[in-house]
Write a protein that holds these residues in place. Sequence first.
Motif, PDB file in Angstrom:
ATOM      1  N   ASN A  28       0.848  -1.188   0.000  1.00 36.31           N
ATOM      2  CA  ASN A  28       0.000   0.000   0.000  1.00 36.31           C
ATOM      3  C   ASN A  28       0.885   1.240   0.000  1.00 36.31           C
ATOM      4  N   SER A  30       0.967   5.540  -0.223  1.00 38.74           N
ATOM      5  CA  SER A  30       0.068   6.650   0.116  1.00 38.74           C
ATOM      6  C   SER A  30       0.790   7.984   0.000  1.00 38.74           C
ATOM      7  N   SER A  67      -7.352   5.154  -4.700  1.00 38.59           N
ATOM      8  CA  SER A  67      -8.332   5.731  -3.773  1.00 38.59           C
ATOM      9  C   SER A  67      -9.484   6.405  -4.526  1.00 38.59           C
ATOM     10  N   GLU A  76      -5.998  12.913   0.880  1.00 40.06           N
ATOM     11  CA  GLU A  76      -5.228  11.673   0.915  1.00 40.06           C
ATOM     12  C   GLU A  76      -5.416  10.902  -0.392  1.00 40.06           C
ATOM     13  N   THR A  78      -4.222   6.911  -2.105  1.00 40.29           N
ATOM     14  CA  THR A  78      -3.597   5.606  -1.840  1.00 40.29           C
ATOM     15  C   THR A  78      -3.514   4.798  -3.122  1.00 40.29           C
ATOM     16  N   THR A  80      -2.897   0.586  -4.047  1.00 38.53           N
ATOM     17  CA  THR A  80      -2.719  -0.798  -3.581  1.00 38.53           C
ATOM     18  C   THR A  80      -2.330  -1.657  -4.776  1.00 38.53           C
TER      19      THR A  80
END
Length: 210
Positions: A28, A30, A67, A76, A78, A80
């Motif tokens: 992950n 970020s 995200s 934010e 992210t 993955t």
Amino acid sequence: MFIALVHESLTVHQSPAVLQASAGKTVNLSCSFDNTQGSVANAMWTRAPGVVLDSHHPFYSGRLNVSFRDLLRKGEATLTLSELEKRDSGRYQCQISIHQGESGTGAGTELRMTGRNQSETGKKPAPIGCSARELLYQVAIALGLLLILGLAATLLLKRRRAPPPPQPRQRQPKGHGSWGAEESESVHYAEIKFQTPGRREHTSNHAQRR
């Protein structure tokens, strides 16, 4: 540890700077930025040298997730990436653009693929001396087994080559030999006849064989 890179008035923080992972695992990534107004923002992830990551690409199909807009409104973003492969190694950067025209790019995260399951602060690899000692132990055990097998084979060969023990002679029962058979078949007897006085005594021996 956060690394900031200012680009067109928007500061994007991206962490960690280095991330280690093994094949088949999931990571992950970020980044964060200042979006106090809750404006609409877009995030784009790239891998050096400037390759845009697309979940529809055959290489990333089913492995890449980014995200949603709700999280971007909070400042934010992210990424993955699952089922990692060695080809996934590289520097990943987060690029943010806000509807008002501000944009910025993070310093990036270096993804390093390893042969073991290690994190950045995880366990250290075993010293070389330990593996060498284990190899010596295995060699010693193998030599010991070979020696035992050799001794067992030598004992078996000696037993096979040794002469058999002498057999005790069987005694023939009396009366069952050839001589005894002839004696048993022959019966000797004597016949004596007595004559009256005045006559010559006649004695004869007869032998009758059955």
